[in-house]
Scaffold this active site. Structure first.
Site, PDB file in Angstrom:
ATOM      1  CB  CYS A   1      30.107 -35.087  76.898  1.00 43.77           C
ATOM      2  SG  CYS A   1      30.037 -33.687  78.053  1.00 43.77           S
TER       3      CYS A   1
ATOM      4  CG  HIS B   1      33.770 -37.504  79.270  1.00 42.32           C
ATOM      5  ND1 HIS B   1      34.048 -37.138  77.972  1.00 42.32           N
ATOM      6  CD2 HIS B   1      33.241 -36.408  79.870  1.00 42.32           C
ATOM      7  CE1 HIS B   1      33.703 -35.876  77.785  1.00 42.32           C
ATOM      8  NE2 HIS B   1      33.206 -35.407  78.920  1.00 42.32           N
TER       9      HIS B   1
ATOM     10  CD  GLU C   1      35.839 -40.045  76.761  1.00 36.14           C
ATOM     11  OE1 GLU C   1      35.821 -38.812  76.610  1.00 36.14           O
ATOM     12  OE2 GLU C   1      34.794 -40.737  76.866  1.00 36.14           O
TER      13      GLU C   1
END
EC number: 6.3.5.2
Length: 511
Positions: free
Chosen positions: A80, A172, A174
Protein backbone atom coordinates in the site's frame (compact mmCIF):
# COMPACT_ATOMS: atom_id res chain seq x y z
CA UNK A 1 17.90 -17.89 12.51
CA UNK A 2 16.84 -16.06 9.34
CA UNK A 3 14.54 -13.07 9.76
CA UNK A 4 12.41 -10.41 8.05
CA UNK A 5 12.21 -6.74 9.03
CA UNK A 6 8.90 -4.87 8.75
CA UNK A 7 9.34 -1.09 8.60
CA UNK A 8 6.32 0.60 10.19
CA UNK A 9 4.84 3.62 8.39
CA UNK A 10 1.86 3.81 10.75
CA UNK A 11 -0.52 1.21 9.32
CA UNK A 12 -3.20 -0.32 11.51
CA UNK A 13 -2.15 -3.65 9.95
CA UNK A 14 1.60 -3.53 10.73
CA UNK A 15 1.38 -6.05 13.57
CA UNK A 16 -0.75 -8.27 11.36
CA UNK A 17 2.02 -8.34 8.73
CA UNK A 18 4.50 -9.54 11.37
CA UNK A 19 2.07 -12.20 12.57
CA UNK A 20 1.36 -13.48 9.06
CA UNK A 21 5.11 -13.84 8.48
CA UNK A 22 5.49 -15.84 11.68
CA UNK A 23 2.64 -18.10 10.59
CA UNK A 24 5.02 -19.14 7.81
CA UNK A 25 7.52 -20.15 10.54
CA UNK A 26 9.74 -17.17 9.75
CA UNK A 27 10.90 -14.77 12.47
CA UNK A 28 9.87 -11.13 11.94
CA UNK A 29 10.61 -7.87 13.71
CA UNK A 30 8.99 -4.44 13.43
CA UNK A 31 11.16 -1.31 13.30
CA UNK A 32 10.33 2.39 12.66
CA UNK A 33 10.08 3.42 9.00
CA UNK A 34 13.18 5.63 9.24
CA UNK A 35 15.54 3.02 10.68
CA UNK A 36 18.96 3.68 9.08
CA UNK A 37 20.22 1.17 6.53
CA UNK A 38 23.33 0.62 8.65
CA UNK A 39 21.14 -0.46 11.57
CA UNK A 40 19.13 -2.72 9.29
CA UNK A 41 22.35 -4.29 8.06
CA UNK A 42 23.29 -5.29 11.63
CA UNK A 43 20.05 -7.30 11.87
CA UNK A 44 21.09 -9.27 8.78
CA UNK A 45 17.52 -9.67 7.46
CA UNK A 46 16.79 -11.84 4.46
CA UNK A 47 13.96 -9.52 3.36
CA UNK A 48 12.40 -6.13 4.15
CA UNK A 49 8.70 -5.25 4.03
CA UNK A 50 7.45 -1.65 4.00
CA UNK A 51 4.04 -1.38 5.69
CA UNK A 52 1.06 0.69 4.72
CA UNK A 53 0.39 4.06 6.32
CA UNK A 54 -2.18 6.88 6.57
CA UNK A 55 -0.14 9.60 4.82
CA UNK A 56 0.46 10.61 1.19
CA UNK A 57 3.95 10.18 -0.25
CA UNK A 58 3.71 13.47 -2.17
CA UNK A 59 3.22 15.54 1.03
CA UNK A 60 6.23 17.56 2.19
CA UNK A 61 6.14 15.75 5.54
CA UNK A 62 5.73 12.30 3.99
CA UNK A 63 7.42 9.39 5.76
CA UNK A 64 10.14 7.86 3.58
CA UNK A 65 12.61 5.06 4.32
CA UNK A 66 16.37 5.48 4.25
CA UNK A 67 17.12 5.38 0.47
CA UNK A 68 20.16 3.20 1.19
CA UNK A 69 17.94 0.21 2.03
CA UNK A 70 17.42 -0.33 -1.70
CA UNK A 71 21.17 -0.78 -2.13
CA UNK A 72 21.55 -3.51 0.48
CA UNK A 73 20.93 -6.27 -2.04
CA UNK A 74 17.98 -7.51 0.05
CA UNK A 75 14.53 -8.21 -1.50
CA UNK A 76 12.04 -5.46 -0.60
CA UNK A 77 8.23 -5.63 -0.68
CA UNK A 78 6.13 -2.47 -0.31
CA UNK A 79 2.51 -2.80 0.81
CA UNK A 80 0.00 0.00 0.00
CA UNK A 81 1.84 3.16 1.20
CA UNK A 82 5.03 1.10 1.00
CA UNK A 83 4.43 0.51 -2.72
CA UNK A 84 3.88 4.23 -3.25
CA UNK A 85 7.05 5.11 -1.30
CA UNK A 86 9.04 2.78 -3.57
CA UNK A 87 7.46 4.29 -6.69
CA UNK A 88 8.24 7.85 -5.56
CA UNK A 89 11.82 7.02 -4.57
CA UNK A 90 12.61 5.56 -7.99
CA UNK A 91 11.00 8.43 -9.93
CA UNK A 92 7.45 7.24 -10.48
CA UNK A 93 4.36 9.44 -10.19
CA UNK A 94 1.94 9.04 -7.26
CA UNK A 95 -1.18 11.20 -6.97
CA UNK A 96 -4.65 11.28 -5.45
CA UNK A 97 -7.07 9.10 -7.36
CA UNK A 98 -10.50 10.20 -8.54
CA UNK A 99 -11.74 6.74 -7.62
CA UNK A 100 -10.72 5.60 -4.16
CA UNK A 101 -10.61 1.90 -3.36
CA UNK A 102 -11.70 0.68 0.06
CA UNK A 103 -12.74 -2.89 0.75
CA UNK A 104 -12.88 -5.85 -1.61
CA UNK A 105 -11.65 -5.52 -5.16
CA UNK A 106 -10.78 -8.05 -7.84
CA UNK A 107 -7.31 -8.01 -9.36
CA UNK A 108 -6.19 -9.29 -12.75
CA UNK A 109 -2.77 -10.93 -12.60
CA UNK A 110 -0.34 -10.28 -15.47
CA UNK A 111 0.23 -13.60 -17.20
CA UNK A 112 2.92 -12.51 -19.63
CA UNK A 113 6.49 -13.43 -18.66
CA UNK A 114 7.84 -14.48 -15.29
CA UNK A 115 5.76 -13.20 -12.34
CA UNK A 116 7.30 -14.73 -9.18
CA UNK A 117 5.22 -12.81 -6.63
CA UNK A 118 2.02 -14.20 -8.17
CA UNK A 119 3.25 -17.70 -8.91
CA UNK A 120 0.26 -20.11 -8.91
CA UNK A 121 -2.10 -17.28 -7.91
CA UNK A 122 -5.20 -16.65 -10.10
CA UNK A 123 -7.27 -13.51 -10.57
CA UNK A 124 -8.91 -13.08 -7.17
CA UNK A 125 -10.37 -10.78 -4.52
CA UNK A 126 -8.02 -8.59 -2.46
CA UNK A 127 -8.49 -5.98 0.29
CA UNK A 128 -7.88 -2.38 -0.80
CA UNK A 129 -7.53 0.68 1.43
CA UNK A 130 -6.13 3.64 -0.52
CA UNK A 131 -7.01 7.04 -1.94
CA UNK A 132 -3.72 7.59 -3.79
CA UNK A 133 -2.31 5.46 -6.56
CA UNK A 134 0.70 5.08 -8.83
CA UNK A 135 -0.05 7.00 -12.04
CA UNK A 136 3.26 6.28 -13.75
CA UNK A 137 5.78 3.54 -13.05
CA UNK A 138 9.44 4.37 -12.43
CA UNK A 139 11.93 3.41 -15.11
CA UNK A 140 12.98 -0.21 -14.71
CA UNK A 141 9.65 -1.39 -13.23
CA UNK A 142 6.69 -3.28 -14.73
CA UNK A 143 3.09 -3.76 -13.59
CA UNK A 144 2.20 -7.30 -12.50
CA UNK A 145 -1.48 -6.87 -11.53
CA UNK A 146 -4.35 -4.43 -12.11
CA UNK A 147 -7.93 -3.75 -11.01
CA UNK A 148 -10.88 -1.85 -12.47
CA UNK A 149 -9.78 1.35 -10.71
CA UNK A 150 -6.00 0.88 -10.73
CA UNK A 151 -3.92 -0.09 -13.73
CA UNK A 152 -0.99 -0.62 -11.36
CA UNK A 153 -2.08 -2.80 -8.40
CA UNK A 154 1.30 -4.48 -8.17
CA UNK A 155 4.74 -4.04 -9.68
CA UNK A 156 8.26 -5.42 -9.69
CA UNK A 157 11.66 -4.12 -10.66
CA UNK A 158 13.12 -5.61 -13.82
CA UNK A 159 16.74 -5.28 -12.76
CA UNK A 160 17.38 -3.11 -15.82
CA UNK A 161 18.01 0.49 -14.72
CA UNK A 162 16.69 -0.58 -11.30
CA UNK A 163 17.81 -2.85 -8.43
CA UNK A 164 16.65 -6.46 -8.61
CA UNK A 165 13.96 -7.94 -6.37
CA UNK A 166 11.96 -4.80 -5.50
CA UNK A 167 8.20 -5.53 -5.35
CA UNK A 168 5.04 -3.63 -4.51
CA UNK A 169 1.39 -4.46 -3.73
CA UNK A 170 -1.24 -1.71 -3.61
CA UNK A 171 -3.54 -3.99 -1.59
CA UNK A 172 -3.08 -5.74 1.77
CA UNK A 173 -1.96 -9.39 1.53
CA UNK A 174 -1.87 -9.64 5.33
CA UNK A 175 -5.66 -9.18 5.68
CA UNK A 176 -7.74 -12.36 5.53
CA UNK A 177 -10.09 -10.82 2.92
CA UNK A 178 -7.22 -11.05 0.40
CA UNK A 179 -7.89 -14.64 -0.63
CA UNK A 180 -4.34 -15.57 -1.65
CA UNK A 181 -2.52 -13.12 0.62
CA UNK A 182 -0.65 -15.79 2.56
CA UNK A 183 0.47 -17.40 -0.70
CA UNK A 184 1.76 -14.04 -1.97
CA UNK A 185 3.78 -13.51 1.20
CA UNK A 186 5.00 -17.08 0.90
CA UNK A 187 6.13 -16.49 -2.68
CA UNK A 188 8.05 -13.39 -1.61
CA UNK A 189 9.67 -14.86 1.50
CA UNK A 190 10.17 -18.52 0.63
CA UNK A 191 10.84 -18.31 -3.10
CA UNK A 192 12.15 -14.83 -3.92
CA UNK A 193 14.06 -14.24 -0.64
CA UNK A 194 14.79 -17.99 -0.26
CA UNK A 195 14.25 -17.90 3.51
CA UNK A 196 14.43 -21.15 5.47
CA UNK A 197 11.32 -21.38 7.72
CA UNK A 198 13.04 -22.24 11.00
CA UNK A 199 11.01 -20.19 13.50
CA UNK A 200 8.98 -22.39 15.88
CA UNK A 201 7.93 -22.60 19.52
CA UNK A 202 10.55 -25.28 20.09
CA UNK A 203 13.39 -23.24 18.59
CA UNK A 204 12.23 -20.16 20.53
CA UNK A 205 12.29 -22.08 23.83
CA UNK A 206 15.75 -23.49 23.17
CA UNK A 207 17.11 -20.03 22.36
CA UNK A 208 15.46 -18.38 25.39
CA UNK A 209 16.74 -21.02 27.81
CA UNK A 210 20.29 -20.26 26.67
CA UNK A 211 19.69 -16.49 26.97
CA UNK A 212 18.12 -16.74 30.44
CA UNK A 213 20.97 -18.88 31.74
CA UNK A 214 23.54 -16.50 30.28
CA UNK A 215 21.81 -13.43 31.75
CA UNK A 216 20.93 -14.78 35.21
CA UNK A 217 24.13 -16.71 35.83
CA UNK A 218 24.08 -18.03 39.40
CA UNK A 219 21.87 -15.18 40.68
CA UNK A 220 18.40 -15.66 42.16
CA UNK A 221 15.40 -14.35 40.24
CA UNK A 222 11.95 -13.20 41.41
CA UNK A 223 8.69 -13.33 39.45
CA UNK A 224 5.26 -11.96 40.27
CA UNK A 225 2.77 -14.59 39.15
CA UNK A 226 -0.97 -14.08 38.80
CA UNK A 227 -2.16 -17.36 37.35
CA UNK A 228 -2.74 -15.64 34.02
CA UNK A 229 -1.31 -16.94 30.76
CA UNK A 230 1.59 -14.50 30.36
CA UNK A 231 3.04 -14.67 33.87
CA UNK A 232 2.58 -18.46 34.03
CA UNK A 233 4.32 -19.14 30.71
CA UNK A 234 7.11 -16.69 31.58
CA UNK A 235 7.64 -18.34 34.98
CA UNK A 236 7.67 -21.90 33.61
CA UNK A 237 10.11 -20.93 30.85
CA UNK A 238 12.49 -19.25 33.31
CA UNK A 239 12.13 -22.18 35.72
CA UNK A 240 13.05 -24.59 32.92
CA UNK A 241 16.23 -22.55 32.41
CA UNK A 242 17.40 -21.94 36.00
CA UNK A 243 15.28 -24.21 38.21
CA UNK A 244 15.41 -23.40 41.93
CA UNK A 245 17.05 -20.03 41.32
CA UNK A 246 13.53 -18.74 40.52
CA UNK A 247 11.25 -17.53 43.33
CA UNK A 248 7.62 -16.78 42.38
CA UNK A 249 5.28 -14.59 44.43
CA UNK A 250 1.48 -14.70 44.21
CA UNK A 251 -0.14 -11.67 45.86
CA UNK A 252 -3.70 -12.12 47.16
CA UNK A 253 -5.05 -8.57 47.15
CA UNK A 254 -8.56 -9.49 48.28
CA UNK A 255 -9.86 -8.51 44.85
CA UNK A 256 -9.75 -11.94 43.24
CA UNK A 257 -12.57 -14.12 41.94
CA UNK A 258 -14.20 -16.75 44.13
CA UNK A 259 -11.56 -19.13 45.56
CA UNK A 260 -9.06 -17.71 43.05
CA UNK A 261 -5.99 -17.91 45.29
CA UNK A 262 -6.63 -21.55 46.16
CA UNK A 263 -7.36 -22.46 42.52
CA UNK A 264 -4.22 -20.74 41.22
CA UNK A 265 -1.95 -22.33 43.82
CA UNK A 266 -3.54 -25.71 43.07
CA UNK A 267 -3.10 -25.67 39.28
CA UNK A 268 0.39 -24.14 39.45
CA UNK A 269 1.67 -26.77 41.89
CA UNK A 270 2.24 -29.52 39.27
CA UNK A 271 4.36 -27.10 37.20
CA UNK A 272 7.19 -27.37 39.70
CA UNK A 273 7.38 -23.69 40.60
CA UNK A 274 8.53 -22.41 44.00
CA UNK A 275 5.68 -20.04 44.93
CA UNK A 276 5.10 -17.87 47.99
CA UNK A 277 1.50 -16.80 48.69
CA UNK A 278 1.42 -13.27 50.11
CA UNK A 279 -2.06 -12.72 51.58
CA UNK A 280 -2.42 -8.95 51.86
CA UNK A 281 -6.15 -8.70 51.26
CA UNK A 282 -6.88 -6.75 54.45
CA UNK A 283 -4.23 -4.15 53.61
CA UNK A 284 -5.57 -3.59 50.09
CA UNK A 285 -9.21 -3.34 51.18
CA UNK A 286 -8.35 -0.98 54.04
CA UNK A 287 -6.62 1.42 51.67
CA UNK A 288 -9.44 1.20 49.13
CA UNK A 289 -12.22 1.92 51.62
CA UNK A 290 -14.48 4.72 50.39
CA UNK A 291 -12.60 5.16 47.09
CA UNK A 292 -14.94 5.33 44.08
CA UNK A 293 -12.71 6.77 41.34
CA UNK A 294 -11.38 3.97 39.09
CA UNK A 295 -8.12 5.81 38.49
CA UNK A 296 -7.55 6.32 42.22
CA UNK A 297 -8.33 2.64 42.80
CA UNK A 298 -5.71 1.62 40.24
CA UNK A 299 -3.07 3.91 41.71
CA UNK A 300 -3.71 2.69 45.28
CA UNK A 301 -3.60 -0.93 44.16
CA UNK A 302 -0.41 -0.31 42.17
CA UNK A 303 1.39 1.38 45.10
CA UNK A 304 0.25 -1.27 47.57
CA UNK A 305 1.28 -4.07 45.24
CA UNK A 306 4.78 -2.60 44.99
CA UNK A 307 5.01 -2.39 48.78
CA UNK A 308 3.87 -5.99 49.26
CA UNK A 309 6.11 -7.26 46.47
CA UNK A 310 9.07 -5.34 47.90
CA UNK A 311 8.70 -7.21 51.18
CA UNK A 312 9.22 -10.47 49.28
CA UNK A 313 12.48 -9.36 47.67
CA UNK A 314 15.56 -10.52 49.55
CA UNK A 315 18.69 -11.36 47.57
CA UNK A 316 17.18 -11.52 44.09
CA UNK A 317 19.03 -9.64 41.36
CA UNK A 318 16.57 -10.12 38.49
CA UNK A 319 12.83 -9.63 37.96
CA UNK A 320 10.82 -11.66 35.44
CA UNK A 321 8.12 -9.75 33.55
CA UNK A 322 5.61 -11.12 31.05
CA UNK A 323 6.10 -8.28 28.55
CA UNK A 324 4.75 -9.20 25.09
CA UNK A 325 5.80 -7.97 21.65
CA UNK A 326 2.84 -5.56 21.19
CA UNK A 327 4.10 -3.69 24.30
CA UNK A 328 7.56 -3.42 22.73
CA UNK A 329 6.16 -2.29 19.37
CA UNK A 330 4.07 0.41 21.05
CA UNK A 331 7.21 2.01 22.46
CA UNK A 332 9.17 2.07 19.18
CA UNK A 333 6.55 2.44 16.46
CA UNK A 334 6.12 5.43 14.16
CA UNK A 335 3.11 6.48 16.21
CA UNK A 336 4.96 6.37 19.51
CA UNK A 337 3.27 5.56 22.80
CA UNK A 338 -0.51 5.88 22.59
CA UNK A 339 -2.48 8.16 24.83
CA UNK A 340 -3.03 6.54 28.21
CA UNK A 341 -6.68 5.50 28.46
CA UNK A 342 -6.19 3.78 31.82
CA UNK A 343 -3.09 3.48 33.97
CA UNK A 344 -1.87 -0.10 33.91
CA UNK A 345 -1.25 -2.05 37.08
CA UNK A 346 1.96 -4.02 36.82
CA UNK A 347 5.40 -4.18 38.37
CA UNK A 348 6.91 -1.88 35.78
CA UNK A 349 8.06 0.55 38.49
CA UNK A 350 9.97 -2.10 40.40
CA UNK A 351 13.19 -2.49 38.43
CA UNK A 352 14.21 1.18 38.74
CA UNK A 353 13.23 1.44 42.38
CA UNK A 354 14.69 -1.89 43.49
CA UNK A 355 17.65 -1.84 41.12
CA UNK A 356 16.53 -5.18 39.70
CA UNK A 357 17.55 -6.19 36.21
CA UNK A 358 14.80 -7.39 33.89
CA UNK A 359 14.30 -10.78 32.30
CA UNK A 360 11.50 -10.60 29.72
CA UNK A 361 11.45 -14.01 28.02
CA UNK A 362 8.23 -13.36 26.06
CA UNK A 363 9.01 -9.89 24.70
CA UNK A 364 9.36 -11.27 21.14
CA UNK A 365 5.95 -13.00 21.14
CA UNK A 366 2.35 -12.20 20.30
CA UNK A 367 -0.41 -13.58 22.56
CA UNK A 368 -1.22 -16.58 20.37
CA UNK A 369 2.49 -17.43 20.25
CA UNK A 370 2.69 -17.30 24.05
CA UNK A 371 0.00 -19.98 24.20
CA UNK A 372 1.87 -22.07 21.61
CA UNK A 373 5.05 -21.84 23.70
CA UNK A 374 3.03 -22.81 26.78
CA UNK A 375 1.79 -25.93 25.01
CA UNK A 376 5.35 -26.83 24.02
CA UNK A 377 6.33 -26.43 27.69
CA UNK A 378 3.57 -28.83 28.74
CA UNK A 379 1.33 -26.30 30.48
CA UNK A 380 -2.27 -27.64 30.66
CA UNK A 381 -4.78 -26.23 28.18
CA UNK A 382 -7.18 -25.02 30.88
CA UNK A 383 -4.44 -22.69 32.13
CA UNK A 384 -3.41 -21.48 28.68
CA UNK A 385 -6.98 -20.71 27.63
CA UNK A 386 -7.95 -18.81 30.78
CA UNK A 387 -9.59 -15.48 30.05
CA UNK A 388 -7.59 -12.32 30.79
CA UNK A 389 -8.11 -10.90 34.29
CA UNK A 390 -7.20 -7.28 35.11
CA UNK A 391 -4.37 -6.55 37.54
CA UNK A 392 -6.66 -4.51 39.83
CA UNK A 393 -9.04 -7.47 39.84
CA UNK A 394 -12.62 -7.00 40.95
CA UNK A 395 -11.86 -3.42 42.03
CA UNK A 396 -12.58 -2.36 38.46
CA UNK A 397 -15.61 -4.64 38.15
CA UNK A 398 -17.33 -3.42 41.29
CA UNK A 399 -18.09 0.10 40.12
CA UNK A 400 -18.02 2.74 42.83
CA UNK A 401 -16.84 2.16 46.40
CA UNK A 402 -15.74 -1.31 47.47
CA UNK A 403 -17.18 -3.24 50.40
CA UNK A 404 -16.81 -6.89 51.44
CA UNK A 405 -20.52 -7.36 50.73
CA UNK A 406 -20.39 -5.95 47.18
CA UNK A 407 -17.28 -7.98 46.35
CA UNK A 408 -18.98 -11.17 47.54
CA UNK A 409 -22.11 -10.42 45.49
CA UNK A 410 -19.99 -10.03 42.37
CA UNK A 411 -17.94 -13.17 43.10
CA UNK A 412 -21.06 -15.31 43.37
CA UNK A 413 -22.64 -13.87 40.22
CA UNK A 414 -19.42 -14.10 38.19
CA UNK A 415 -18.92 -17.74 39.18
CA UNK A 416 -22.41 -18.64 37.94
CA UNK A 417 -21.77 -16.87 34.63
CA UNK A 418 -18.40 -18.57 34.01
CA UNK A 419 -19.76 -21.93 35.17
CA UNK A 420 -22.61 -21.71 32.64
CA UNK A 421 -20.25 -20.61 29.85
CA UNK A 422 -18.05 -23.64 30.48
CA UNK A 423 -21.00 -26.04 30.74
CA UNK A 424 -22.40 -24.73 27.43
CA UNK A 425 -19.08 -24.97 25.58
CA UNK A 426 -19.03 -21.20 25.09
CA UNK A 427 -16.12 -20.29 27.37
CA UNK A 428 -13.46 -21.23 24.81
CA UNK A 429 -15.32 -19.44 22.01
CA UNK A 430 -15.04 -15.95 23.51
CA UNK A 431 -11.91 -13.91 24.26
CA UNK A 432 -13.11 -12.73 27.66
CA UNK A 433 -16.26 -12.87 29.76
CA UNK A 434 -17.08 -11.44 33.18
CA UNK A 435 -19.74 -9.80 35.34
CA UNK A 436 -19.79 -6.17 36.50
CA UNK A 437 -21.65 -4.90 39.58
CA UNK A 438 -23.06 -1.48 38.79
CA UNK A 439 -23.42 1.40 41.29
CA UNK A 440 -27.13 1.41 40.46
CA UNK A 441 -30.17 -0.09 42.14
CA UNK A 442 -33.50 -0.86 40.54
CA UNK A 443 -37.03 -1.66 41.64
CA UNK A 444 -38.17 -5.27 41.33
CA UNK A 445 -40.82 -7.66 42.57
CA UNK A 446 -39.92 -10.95 44.26
CA UNK A 447 -42.46 -13.06 46.13
CA UNK A 448 -45.13 -10.35 45.77
CA UNK A 449 -42.83 -7.94 47.57
CA UNK A 450 -41.13 -4.82 46.26
CA UNK A 451 -37.33 -5.02 46.06
CA UNK A 452 -34.75 -2.31 45.51
CA UNK A 453 -31.49 -4.06 44.76
CA UNK A 454 -28.35 -4.09 42.61
CA UNK A 455 -28.07 -4.22 38.83
CA UNK A 456 -25.50 -6.59 37.31
CA UNK A 457 -24.06 -6.38 33.79
CA UNK A 458 -22.68 -9.37 31.89
CA UNK A 459 -19.90 -8.82 29.35
CA UNK A 460 -18.47 -11.18 26.70
CA UNK A 461 -16.27 -10.17 23.78
CA UNK A 462 -14.66 -11.75 20.74
CA UNK A 463 -11.12 -10.70 19.88
CA UNK A 464 -7.75 -12.04 18.74
CA UNK A 465 -5.49 -9.76 20.77
CA UNK A 466 -7.66 -7.49 22.95
CA UNK A 467 -6.68 -4.37 20.98
CA UNK A 468 -10.10 -4.32 19.32
CA UNK A 469 -13.12 -6.41 20.26
CA UNK A 470 -16.70 -7.14 19.25
CA UNK A 471 -19.40 -8.03 21.75
CA UNK A 472 -20.18 -11.74 21.60
CA UNK A 473 -23.71 -12.62 20.42
CA UNK A 474 -24.41 -15.23 23.09
CA UNK A 475 -27.64 -17.24 22.61
CA UNK A 476 -30.74 -15.69 24.16
CA UNK A 477 -31.72 -18.89 25.95
CA UNK A 478 -28.25 -19.02 27.50
CA UNK A 479 -28.49 -15.42 28.73
CA UNK A 480 -31.97 -16.10 30.09
CA UNK A 481 -30.70 -19.12 32.03
CA UNK A 482 -27.75 -17.20 33.49
CA UNK A 483 -29.93 -14.23 34.44
CA UNK A 484 -32.48 -16.50 36.12
CA UNK A 485 -29.82 -18.32 38.13
CA UNK A 486 -28.12 -15.12 39.28
CA UNK A 487 -31.34 -13.41 40.38
CA UNK A 488 -32.51 -16.53 42.23
CA UNK A 489 -29.20 -17.63 43.75
CA UNK A 490 -27.37 -14.39 44.53
CA UNK A 491 -28.90 -12.29 47.26
CA UNK A 492 -28.80 -8.58 46.42
CA UNK A 493 -29.37 -8.64 42.64
CA UNK A 494 -32.75 -8.19 40.98
CA UNK A 495 -31.80 -7.15 37.45
CA UNK A 496 -29.25 -8.44 34.89
CA UNK A 497 -28.21 -6.60 31.70
CA UNK A 498 -25.99 -7.69 28.79
CA UNK A 499 -23.35 -5.29 27.44
CA UNK A 500 -23.45 -5.05 23.62
CA UNK A 501 -20.68 -2.44 23.18
CA UNK A 502 -17.64 -3.06 20.98
CA UNK A 503 -14.07 -1.76 21.41
CA UNK A 504 -13.78 0.94 20.23
CA UNK A 505 -15.66 3.04 21.25
CA UNK A 506 -15.98 1.22 24.59
CA UNK A 507 -13.12 -0.55 26.37
CA UNK A 508 -13.41 -4.22 27.30
CA UNK A 509 -13.37 -3.54 31.04
CA UNK A 510 -15.83 -1.00 32.40
CA UNK A 511 -13.18 0.82 34.47
Amino acid sequence: MQSVLVLDFGSQYTQLIARRIRELNIYSEILPYNTPADTIRTHQPKAIILSGGPNSVYDQTAFMPDPAIFSLGIPVLGICYGLQAIAKHFGGVVASSNKHEFGRSKILVEQQGDNPLFQNIPNSDVWMSHGDKVMQLPEGFRATASSDNSEICAFESTGVNSPAHIYGLQFHPEVQHTLYGKEMLGNFLLNIAAITPDWSSKSFIEHQIEEIRRKAGNNTVICGISGGVDSTVAAVLVSKAIGKQLHCVFVDNGLLRKNEAEKVMHFLKPLGLHITLADSSDLFLKRLKGVASPEKKRKIIGRTFIQVFEEQIHHEKFLVQGTLYPDVIESISVKGPSETIKSHHNVGGLPKRMKLKLIEPLRELFKDEVRAVGRELGIPEDILMRHPFPGPGLAVRVLGSLTHERLEILREADEIYIEELQASGLYSKVWQAFAVLLPVQSVGVMGDKRTYENVLALRAVESSDGMTADWAPLPHDFLARVSNRIINEVRGINRVAYDISSKPPATIEWE
